[in-house]
Design a protein around this motif. Structure first.
Motif, PDB file in Angstrom:
ATOM      1  N   VAL A  17      83.173  10.489  38.332  1.00 25.46           N
ATOM      2  CA  VAL A  17      82.690  11.130  39.569  1.00 25.46           C
ATOM      3  C   VAL A  17      81.301  10.605  39.902  1.00 25.46           C
ATOM      4  O   VAL A  17      81.025  10.222  41.041  1.00 25.46           O
ATOM      5  CB  VAL A  17      82.671  12.668  39.439  1.00 25.46           C
ATOM      6  CG1 VAL A  17      81.950  13.307  40.621  1.00 25.46           C
ATOM      7  CG2 VAL A  17      84.082  13.209  39.319  1.00 25.46           C
ATOM      8  N   ARG A  26      74.914  16.217  41.557  1.00 22.90           N
ATOM      9  CA  ARG A  26      76.102  17.071  41.663  1.00 22.90           C
ATOM     10  C   ARG A  26      75.864  18.411  40.980  1.00 22.90           C
ATOM     11  O   ARG A  26      75.186  18.487  39.961  1.00 22.90           O
ATOM     12  CB  ARG A  26      77.299  16.399  40.990  1.00 22.90           C
ATOM     13  CG  ARG A  26      77.612  15.011  41.470  1.00 22.90           C
ATOM     14  CD  ARG A  26      78.335  15.041  42.760  1.00 22.90           C
ATOM     15  NE  ARG A  26      78.694  13.682  43.157  1.00 22.90           N
ATOM     16  CZ  ARG A  26      79.223  13.402  44.312  1.00 22.90           C
ATOM     17  NH1 ARG A  26      79.486  14.357  45.175  1.00 22.90           N
ATOM     18  NH2 ARG A  26      79.525  12.165  44.627  1.00 22.90           N
ATOM     19  N   TYR A  27      76.465  19.458  41.533  1.00 21.14           N
ATOM     20  CA  TYR A  27      76.462  20.782  40.920  1.00 21.14           C
ATOM     21  C   TYR A  27      77.693  20.905  40.035  1.00 21.14           C
ATOM     22  O   TYR A  27      78.707  20.249  40.257  1.00 21.14           O
ATOM     23  CB  TYR A  27      76.502  21.873  41.994  1.00 21.14           C
ATOM     24  CG  TYR A  27      75.272  21.898  42.854  1.00 21.14           C
ATOM     25  CD1 TYR A  27      74.063  22.373  42.358  1.00 21.14           C
ATOM     26  CD2 TYR A  27      75.312  21.449  44.168  1.00 21.14           C
ATOM     27  CE1 TYR A  27      72.925  22.399  43.149  1.00 21.14           C
ATOM     28  CE2 TYR A  27      74.175  21.472  44.970  1.00 21.14           C
ATOM     29  CZ  TYR A  27      72.984  21.947  44.457  1.00 21.14           C
ATOM     30  OH  TYR A  27      71.866  21.967  45.235  1.00 21.14           O
ATOM     31  N   ILE A  29      79.989  23.270  39.770  1.00 22.92           N
ATOM     32  CA  ILE A  29      81.210  23.687  40.476  1.00 22.92           C
ATOM     33  C   ILE A  29      81.833  22.510  41.221  1.00 22.92           C
ATOM     34  O   ILE A  29      83.049  22.357  41.280  1.00 22.92           O
ATOM     35  CB  ILE A  29      80.939  24.882  41.424  1.00 22.92           C
ATOM     36  CG1 ILE A  29      82.240  25.457  41.957  1.00 22.92           C
ATOM     37  CG2 ILE A  29      80.028  24.493  42.565  1.00 22.92           C
ATOM     38  CD1 ILE A  29      83.038  26.197  40.939  1.00 22.92           C
ATOM     39  N   GLU A  30      80.988  21.661  41.755  1.00 24.71           N
ATOM     40  CA  GLU A  30      81.458  20.464  42.460  1.00 24.71           C
ATOM     41  C   GLU A  30      82.127  19.494  41.480  1.00 24.71           C
ATOM     42  O   GLU A  30      83.177  18.919  41.773  1.00 24.71           O
ATOM     43  CB  GLU A  30      80.233  19.823  43.110  1.00 24.71           C
ATOM     44  CG  GLU A  30      80.451  18.638  43.949  1.00 24.71           C
ATOM     45  CD  GLU A  30      79.135  18.111  44.522  1.00 24.71           C
ATOM     46  OE1 GLU A  30      79.238  17.326  45.456  1.00 24.71           O
ATOM     47  OE2 GLU A  30      78.042  18.461  44.043  1.00 24.71           O
ATOM     48  N   LEU A  31      81.531  19.360  40.294  1.00 29.04           N
ATOM     49  CA  LEU A  31      82.096  18.461  39.286  1.00 29.04           C
ATOM     50  C   LEU A  31      83.431  18.959  38.758  1.00 29.04           C
ATOM     51  O   LEU A  31      84.313  18.152  38.462  1.00 29.04           O
ATOM     52  CB  LEU A  31      81.106  18.272  38.133  1.00 29.04           C
ATOM     53  CG  LEU A  31      79.883  17.417  38.459  1.00 29.04           C
ATOM     54  CD1 LEU A  31      78.834  17.543  37.369  1.00 29.04           C
ATOM     55  CD2 LEU A  31      80.279  15.970  38.673  1.00 29.04           C
ATOM     56  N   THR A  32      83.595  20.290  38.636  1.00 28.15           N
ATOM     57  CA  THR A  32      84.883  20.800  38.152  1.00 28.15           C
ATOM     58  C   THR A  32      86.001  20.402  39.093  1.00 28.15           C
ATOM     59  O   THR A  32      87.081  20.022  38.652  1.00 28.15           O
ATOM     60  CB  THR A  32      84.881  22.335  37.981  1.00 28.15           C
ATOM     61  OG1 THR A  32      84.566  22.957  39.204  1.00 28.15           O
ATOM     62  CG2 THR A  32      83.942  22.771  36.891  1.00 28.15           C
ATOM     63  N   ARG A  33      85.731  20.480  40.393  1.00 33.13           N
ATOM     64  CA  ARG A  33      86.765  20.110  41.378  1.00 33.13           C
ATOM     65  C   ARG A  33      86.995  18.603  41.411  1.00 33.13           C
ATOM     66  O   ARG A  33      88.127  18.142  41.392  1.00 33.13           O
ATOM     67  CB  ARG A  33      86.366  20.609  42.766  1.00 33.13           C
ATOM     68  CG  ARG A  33      86.500  22.098  42.936  1.00 33.13           C
ATOM     69  CD  ARG A  33      86.347  22.508  44.375  1.00 33.13           C
ATOM     70  NE  ARG A  33      85.050  22.161  44.923  1.00 33.13           N
ATOM     71  CZ  ARG A  33      84.041  23.023  45.098  1.00 33.13           C
ATOM     72  NH1 ARG A  33      84.188  24.278  44.773  1.00 33.13           N
ATOM     73  NH2 ARG A  33      82.899  22.623  45.601  1.00 33.13           N
ATOM     74  N   MET A  34      85.908  17.842  41.475  1.00 34.11           N
ATOM     75  CA  MET A  34      86.036  16.394  41.636  1.00 34.11           C
ATOM     76  C   MET A  34      86.582  15.702  40.384  1.00 34.11           C
ATOM     77  O   MET A  34      87.305  14.714  40.488  1.00 34.11           O
ATOM     78  CB  MET A  34      84.692  15.799  42.032  1.00 34.11           C
ATOM     79  CG  MET A  34      84.212  16.268  43.401  1.00 34.11           C
ATOM     80  SD  MET A  34      82.601  15.603  43.822  1.00 34.11           S
ATOM     81  CE  MET A  34      83.059  13.940  44.291  1.00 34.11           C
ATOM     82  N   ARG A  73      70.278  27.071  41.125  1.00 31.12           N
ATOM     83  CA  ARG A  73      71.429  26.288  40.684  1.00 31.12           C
ATOM     84  C   ARG A  73      70.932  25.086  39.897  1.00 31.12           C
ATOM     85  O   ARG A  73      69.831  24.605  40.108  1.00 31.12           O
ATOM     86  CB  ARG A  73      72.233  25.807  41.890  1.00 31.12           C
ATOM     87  CG  ARG A  73      72.789  26.947  42.713  1.00 31.12           C
ATOM     88  CD  ARG A  73      73.401  26.464  43.984  1.00 31.12           C
ATOM     89  NE  ARG A  73      74.647  25.764  43.712  1.00 31.12           N
ATOM     90  CZ  ARG A  73      75.339  25.130  44.633  1.00 31.12           C
ATOM     91  NH1 ARG A  73      74.919  25.098  45.887  1.00 31.12           N
ATOM     92  NH2 ARG A  73      76.462  24.529  44.328  1.00 31.12           N
ATOM     93  N   ARG A  75      71.562  21.155  39.017  1.00 25.66           N
ATOM     94  CA  ARG A  75      72.259  19.962  39.497  1.00 25.66           C
ATOM     95  C   ARG A  75      72.058  18.826  38.500  1.00 25.66           C
ATOM     96  O   ARG A  75      71.058  18.764  37.797  1.00 25.66           O
ATOM     97  CB  ARG A  75      71.840  19.584  40.896  1.00 25.66           C
ATOM     98  CG  ARG A  75      70.407  19.277  41.111  1.00 25.66           C
ATOM     99  CD  ARG A  75      70.133  18.994  42.579  1.00 25.66           C
ATOM    100  NE  ARG A  75      68.699  18.868  42.787  1.00 25.66           N
ATOM    101  CZ  ARG A  75      68.152  18.812  43.959  1.00 25.66           C
ATOM    102  NH1 ARG A  75      68.905  18.884  45.037  1.00 25.66           N
ATOM    103  NH2 ARG A  75      66.858  18.675  44.081  1.00 25.66           N
TER     104      ARG A  75
END
Length: 106
Positions: A17, A26-27, A29-34, A73, A75
């Motif tokens: 990613v 990247r955050y 939560i964003e990394l879990t999805r991507m 948060r 990042r």
């Protein structure tokens, strides 16, 4: 001990990613999805990558009009050594998948 020798599939998914655009932080939560990994796999992977110097993190406060307190948060950003290690690991992974005749493919 070689840092790259302990890279697991969750770590590689996260690094892929970051390699998509190494300049973008990247955050989680964003990394879990991507990266298509669960939080229970992501955060240990990020911790290990950060301990190895391949990923850096920072706390970031984001103002939200609906909240009195800014949203805090974390990042993450890939380091230069992380970019190099990820590129080497991905090349080795591809070579292993294609076997010893990879050099024949253009």
């Amino acid at each position: 001990m070689d840092k790259a020798s302990r890279v697991n599939s969750s770590m590689m998914a996260v690094l892929q990613v970051f390699l998509g655009d190494p300049t973008v932080p990247r955050y989680g939560i964003e990394l879990t999805r991507m990266a298509d990994v669960r939080a229970g796999e992501l955060y240990p992977a990020l911790y290990r990558l950060e301990q190895a110097g391949f990923v850096a993190s920072e706390w970031f406060e984001e103002a939200d009009e609906g909240r009195r307190v800014p949203l805090r948060r974390r990042r993450y950003r890939i380091s230069q050594s992380g970019i190099q290690m990820a590129a080497r690991s991905l090349a080795a992974e591809r070579a292993a998948q294609h076997g010893p005749y990879l050099w024949l493919v253009h």
